[in-house]
Design an enzyme around this catalytic site. Structure first.
Site, PDB file in Angstrom:
ATOM      1  N   GLU A   1      -2.248  17.155 -12.586  1.00 16.74           N
ATOM      2  CA  GLU A   1      -3.128  17.568 -14.006  1.00 16.74           C
ATOM      3  C   GLU A   1      -4.543  17.865 -14.647  1.00 16.74           C
ATOM      4  O   GLU A   1      -5.446  17.881 -15.126  1.00 16.74           O
ATOM      5  CB  GLU A   1      -2.772  16.685 -15.257  1.00 16.74           C
ATOM      6  CG  GLU A   1      -2.872  17.830 -16.308  1.00 16.74           C
ATOM      7  CD  GLU A   1      -2.008  15.893 -17.538  1.00 16.74           C
ATOM      8  OE1 GLU A   1      -0.459  15.614 -16.786  1.00 16.74           O
ATOM      9  OE2 GLU A   1      -2.001  16.248 -18.171  1.00 16.74           O
TER      10      GLU A   1
ATOM     11  N   HIS B   1      11.896   9.828 -29.447  1.00 19.42           N
ATOM     12  CA  HIS B   1      10.673  11.196 -28.069  1.00 19.42           C
ATOM     13  C   HIS B   1      10.576  12.934 -28.628  1.00 19.42           C
ATOM     14  O   HIS B   1       9.728  13.239 -29.231  1.00 19.42           O
ATOM     15  CB  HIS B   1      10.203  10.850 -27.031  1.00 19.42           C
ATOM     16  CG  HIS B   1       9.193  11.621 -25.851  1.00 19.42           C
ATOM     17  ND1 HIS B   1       8.355  11.219 -26.610  1.00 19.42           N
ATOM     18  CD2 HIS B   1       9.859  12.474 -25.516  1.00 19.42           C
ATOM     19  CE1 HIS B   1       7.581  12.242 -24.928  1.00 19.42           C
ATOM     20  NE2 HIS B   1       8.584  12.232 -25.050  1.00 19.42           N
TER      21      HIS B   1
ATOM     22  N   HIS C   1       3.539  18.187 -27.745  1.00 24.30           N
ATOM     23  CA  HIS C   1       3.558  16.397 -27.255  1.00 24.30           C
ATOM     24  C   HIS C   1       1.958  15.094 -27.709  1.00 24.30           C
ATOM     25  O   HIS C   1       2.325  14.708 -28.344  1.00 24.30           O
ATOM     26  CB  HIS C   1       3.628  16.327 -26.210  1.00 24.30           C
ATOM     27  CG  HIS C   1       4.924  15.726 -24.808  1.00 24.30           C
ATOM     28  ND1 HIS C   1       5.575  17.451 -25.344  1.00 24.30           N
ATOM     29  CD2 HIS C   1       5.439  14.812 -24.759  1.00 24.30           C
ATOM     30  CE1 HIS C   1       6.853  16.814 -25.108  1.00 24.30           C
ATOM     31  NE2 HIS C   1       6.840  16.054 -24.121  1.00 24.30           N
TER      32      HIS C   1
ATOM     33  N   LYS D   1       9.483  22.711 -13.973  1.00 27.63           N
ATOM     34  CA  LYS D   1       8.642  21.878 -13.910  1.00 27.63           C
ATOM     35  C   LYS D   1       7.868  21.654 -12.765  1.00 27.63           C
ATOM     36  O   LYS D   1       7.289  21.686 -12.571  1.00 27.63           O
ATOM     37  CB  LYS D   1       9.482  20.858 -14.471  1.00 27.63           C
ATOM     38  CG  LYS D   1       8.460  19.269 -14.275  1.00 27.63           C
ATOM     39  CD  LYS D   1       7.871  18.238 -15.227  1.00 27.63           C
ATOM     40  CE  LYS D   1       7.015  17.388 -14.555  1.00 27.63           C
ATOM     41  NZ  LYS D   1       7.255  16.002 -14.840  1.00 27.63           N
TER      42      LYS D   1
ATOM     43  N   ARG E   1      -0.935  21.884 -15.597  1.00 28.63           N
ATOM     44  CA  ARG E   1      -0.111  20.753 -16.016  1.00 28.63           C
ATOM     45  C   ARG E   1      -0.232  20.315 -17.305  1.00 28.63           C
ATOM     46  O   ARG E   1       0.737  20.009 -17.988  1.00 28.63           O
ATOM     47  CB  ARG E   1       0.035  19.345 -15.198  1.00 28.63           C
ATOM     48  CG  ARG E   1       0.737  18.988 -15.454  1.00 28.63           C
ATOM     49  CD  ARG E   1       1.434  17.744 -13.501  1.00 28.63           C
ATOM     50  NE  ARG E   1       2.310  16.512 -14.012  1.00 28.63           N
ATOM     51  CZ  ARG E   1       3.483  15.999 -13.312  1.00 28.63           C
ATOM     52  NH1 ARG E   1       2.420  15.930 -11.654  1.00 28.63           N
ATOM     53  NH2 ARG E   1       3.708  14.806 -13.983  1.00 28.63           N
TER      54      ARG E   1
ATOM     55  N   ARG F   1       1.238  -1.179   0.257  1.00 30.00           N
ATOM     56  CA  ARG F   1      -0.203  -0.177   0.676  1.00 30.00           C
ATOM     57  C   ARG F   1       0.706   1.662   0.401  1.00 30.00           C
ATOM     58  O   ARG F   1       0.368   1.921   0.136  1.00 30.00           O
ATOM     59  CB  ARG F   1      -1.267   0.358   1.392  1.00 30.00           C
ATOM     60  CG  ARG F   1      -2.336  -1.066   1.438  1.00 30.00           C
ATOM     61  CD  ARG F   1      -3.283  -0.797   1.980  1.00 30.00           C
ATOM     62  NE  ARG F   1      -4.029  -2.317   2.070  1.00 30.00           N
ATOM     63  CZ  ARG F   1      -4.227  -2.829   2.536  1.00 30.00           C
ATOM     64  NH1 ARG F   1      -3.514  -2.935   4.280  1.00 30.00           N
ATOM     65  NH2 ARG F   1      -4.935  -3.650   2.608  1.00 30.00           N
TER      66      ARG F   1
HETATM   67  P1  NAD Z   1      15.303   5.605 -20.477  1.00 34.25           P
HETATM   68  O1  NAD Z   1      14.843   5.401 -19.750  1.00 34.25           O
HETATM   69  O2  NAD Z   1      14.370   3.804 -21.561  1.00 34.25           O
HETATM   70  O3  NAD Z   1      16.538   5.003 -20.857  1.00 34.25           O
HETATM   71  C1  NAD Z   1      16.841   5.546 -22.590  1.00 34.25           C
HETATM   72  C2  NAD Z   1      18.269   4.833 -22.278  1.00 34.25           C
HETATM   73  O4  NAD Z   1      19.655   4.941 -21.521  1.00 34.25           O
HETATM   74  C3  NAD Z   1      18.399   3.571 -21.700  1.00 34.25           C
HETATM   75  O5  NAD Z   1      18.631   2.462 -22.973  1.00 34.25           O
HETATM   76  C4  NAD Z   1      19.786   3.610 -20.337  1.00 34.25           C
HETATM   77  O6  NAD Z   1      20.176   2.408 -20.079  1.00 34.25           O
HETATM   78  C5  NAD Z   1      20.442   4.529 -21.158  1.00 34.25           C
HETATM   79  N1  NAD Z   1      21.387   5.476 -19.561  1.00 34.25           N
HETATM   80  C6  NAD Z   1      20.332   6.247 -19.119  1.00 34.25           C
HETATM   81  N2  NAD Z   1      20.809   6.675 -18.306  1.00 34.25           N
HETATM   82  C7  NAD Z   1      22.430   6.658 -18.995  1.00 34.25           C
HETATM   83  C8  NAD Z   1      23.206   6.726 -18.231  1.00 34.25           C
HETATM   84  N3  NAD Z   1      23.617   8.092 -17.705  1.00 34.25           N
HETATM   85  N4  NAD Z   1      24.481   6.302 -19.124  1.00 34.25           N
HETATM   86  C9  NAD Z   1      24.489   5.363 -20.615  1.00 34.25           C
HETATM   87  N5  NAD Z   1      23.169   5.494 -20.781  1.00 34.25           N
HETATM   88  C10 NAD Z   1      22.273   5.763 -20.054  1.00 34.25           C
HETATM   89  O7  NAD Z   1      14.697   6.533 -21.479  1.00 34.25           O
HETATM   90  P2  NAD Z   1      14.160   7.951 -21.084  1.00 34.25           P
HETATM   91  O8  NAD Z   1      13.902   9.472 -22.394  1.00 34.25           O
HETATM   92  O9  NAD Z   1      14.887   7.925 -19.858  1.00 34.25           O
HETATM   93  O10 NAD Z   1      12.823   7.572 -20.543  1.00 34.25           O
HETATM   94  C11 NAD Z   1      11.676   7.360 -21.349  1.00 34.25           C
HETATM   95  C12 NAD Z   1      10.382   6.890 -20.521  1.00 34.25           C
HETATM   96  O11 NAD Z   1       9.653   8.983 -19.558  1.00 34.25           O
HETATM   97  C13 NAD Z   1       9.361   7.059 -20.846  1.00 34.25           C
HETATM   98  O12 NAD Z   1       8.775   5.515 -19.964  1.00 34.25           O
HETATM   99  C14 NAD Z   1       8.627   7.105 -20.822  1.00 34.25           C
HETATM  100  O13 NAD Z   1       7.091   7.235 -20.459  1.00 34.25           O
HETATM  101  C15 NAD Z   1       8.664   8.455 -19.370  1.00 34.25           C
HETATM  102  N6  NAD Z   1       8.739   9.176 -19.131  1.00 34.25           N
HETATM  103  C16 NAD Z   1       7.811  10.068 -18.230  1.00 34.25           C
HETATM  104  C17 NAD Z   1       7.368  10.787 -17.552  1.00 34.25           C
HETATM  105  C18 NAD Z   1       6.914  11.049 -15.951  1.00 34.25           C
HETATM  106  O14 NAD Z   1       6.946  12.556 -15.660  1.00 34.25           O
HETATM  107  N7  NAD Z   1       7.125  10.313 -15.090  1.00 34.25           N
HETATM  108  C19 NAD Z   1       7.792  12.376 -18.066  1.00 34.25           C
HETATM  109  C20 NAD Z   1       8.600  11.733 -19.862  1.00 34.25           C
HETATM  110  C21 NAD Z   1       8.683  10.624 -20.120  1.00 34.25           C
HETATM  111  N1  GLY Z   2       6.141  15.213 -18.281  1.00 36.77           N
HETATM  112  C1  GLY Z   2       4.580  15.324 -18.493  1.00 36.77           C
HETATM  113  C2  GLY Z   2       4.406  15.614 -16.952  1.00 36.77           C
HETATM  114  O1  GLY Z   2       5.049  15.399 -16.071  1.00 36.77           O
HETATM  115  O2  GLY Z   2       3.164  16.352 -16.267  1.00 36.77           O
END
Ligand code: NAD
Ligand code: GLY
Length: 364
Positions: free
Chosen positions: A240, A267, A251, A230, A244, A124
């Protein structure tokens, strides 16, 4: 080290501190040892980050008095699903985790979203810490408490709002980040400038060269500024309900393009084209000065992202994807638009013929 504090709710309850600096992992270990030295600490990371940093961070934390056990999942978006979340929870049980335990998310947005989701439902809800290692995660996904896993039907369809206890941003991680991932993060930083901070936008325009060279000082400045944007937006609208949504600038079309390309477009590339489209719609319908639109296109091009839709994409395909946007309300597709740089608003719905015109313009 710089510290920003994220507060939420009418009584300004502190949700978490965001600490930003270079080479801060020893200090992070000390701070975590103070708060969590006596409980079970589990670090969730992916296979790339484990091989780059797993041993080093575990050793540093251990030296500072924090024993952590690592759980490693495969790197990549395909990991962010219910099956992985369940397997992580089973491992937590095997490791003897309980309601006092803490999860440390060491990784990009995939790990941050997954760890946050697991933390929000395991027993939880247990505490979690964000240590984002991609630029995108540092300026966007680690801040704001959105957690998620994907379903085969779409991304982020299951999730919670659940704030981490702390966010530690060590800019040193960026030194091993591939260029493609750097550029994904830069697209989000440009977005932050466009929606909220003209000073950041001006700085990005003036500093494309040192940014490309990963100059430490400029990266520290732009990361801090983007985190402030942010944080400020999340503080005003954590769930949101309205404001937000402005974080989705670029996007709406971006997600449609990503899906239409079967995720061949990154992306950052897709959002970049989406930002150009949003600027063009803003110019056509809401008198965004042409100079602002031109500056947006020039900055996106200067960081090396596309400003045009690849000709192989069919307009009808993109329009079809837009109609399936998961953030639509009823039949209305909301677009975040701008009156000028720094002045965003959410439009009540764009007519299909305008969207079609802009898509056609950008395909030429
Ligand atoms: P990711 O987490 O897949 O990382 C990208 C790649 O970089 C991976 O292969 C990882 O292993 C590698 N990597 C990470 N750090 C590294 C480093 N310091 N050195 C070398 N390689 C490294 O991708 P991302 O772009 O960080 O995240 C994408 C995700 O984030 C998506 O699932 C998306 O939906 C989510 N997201 C969430 C929010 C939110 O508000 N929660 C906002 C935007 C995106
Ligand atoms: N990346 C969009 C949000 O955090 O609301």
């Amino acid at each position: 080290m710089k510290k920003l504090t994220l507060t939420i709710g009418r009584k300004d309850t502190v949700a978490c501190d965001i600490t930003i600096g270079y080479d801060i992992m020893d200090r992070v270990g000390l701070l975590l040892a103070k708060d969590y030295g006596k409980v079970k600490c589990v670090m969730l990371t992916d296979s790339h980050i484990a091989s780059l940093y797993g041993e080093e961070i575990t050793r540093r934390f251990h030296n500072m008095g924090l024993a952590v056990t690592m759980i490693t999942v495969a790197a990549g978006e395909a990991t962010k699903n219910m099956e992985t979340a369940l397997s992580v929870m089973k491992k937590l049980l095997e490791l003897g985790a309980d309601r006092t335990s803490v999860i440390i998310a060491l990784g990009g947005g995939v790990i941050g979203d997954l760890a946050g989701f697991v933390a929000s439902v395991f027993m939880r809800g247990i505490s979690y810490i964000q240590i984002p290692t991609t630029l995108m995660a540092q300026v966007d996904s680690s801040i704001g408490g959105k957690t998620a896993v994907d379903l085969p039907e779409g991304k982020n369809l299951i999730g919670t709002f659940y704030q981490p206890q702390a966010i530690y941003i060590d800019l040193k991680f960026l030194e091993t980040l591939p260029d493609k991932e750097m550029k994904n993060g830069l697209a989000e930083i440009i977005k932050s400038g466009i929606i909220e901070d003209i000073g950041l936008f001006n700085l990005l325009e003036a500093a494309t060269k040192p940014i490309a060279e990963r100059d430490r000082k400029i990266l520290a400045t732009i990361v801090e500024k983007a985190c402030r944007v942010k944080k400020g937006i999340v503080e005003m609208d954590e769930r949101e309900k309205g404001l937000r949504r402005i974080l989705n600038f670029g996007h709406t079309l971006g997600h449609a393009l990503e899906a239409e390309s079967h995720y061949e477009l990154s992306h950052g590339e897709a959002v970049s084209i989406g930002m150009v489209a949003a600027a063009r719609i803003s110019e056509k319908l809401y008198d965004l000065p042409s100079l602002d639109r031109e500056r947006i296109e020039a900055l996106i091009a200067a960081i090396g992202h596309p400003t045009r839709i690849p000709p192989s994409f069919a307009t009808e395909g993109i329009l079809g994807r837009l109609k399936m946007d998961k953030k639509r309300v009823g039949d209305t597709i909301h677009f975040v638009l701008i009156k000028k740089i720094g002045f965003p608003f959410v439009n009540g719905g764009i007519e299909e013929n305008i969207l079609r015109d802009v898509i056609e313009e950008l395909r030429s």
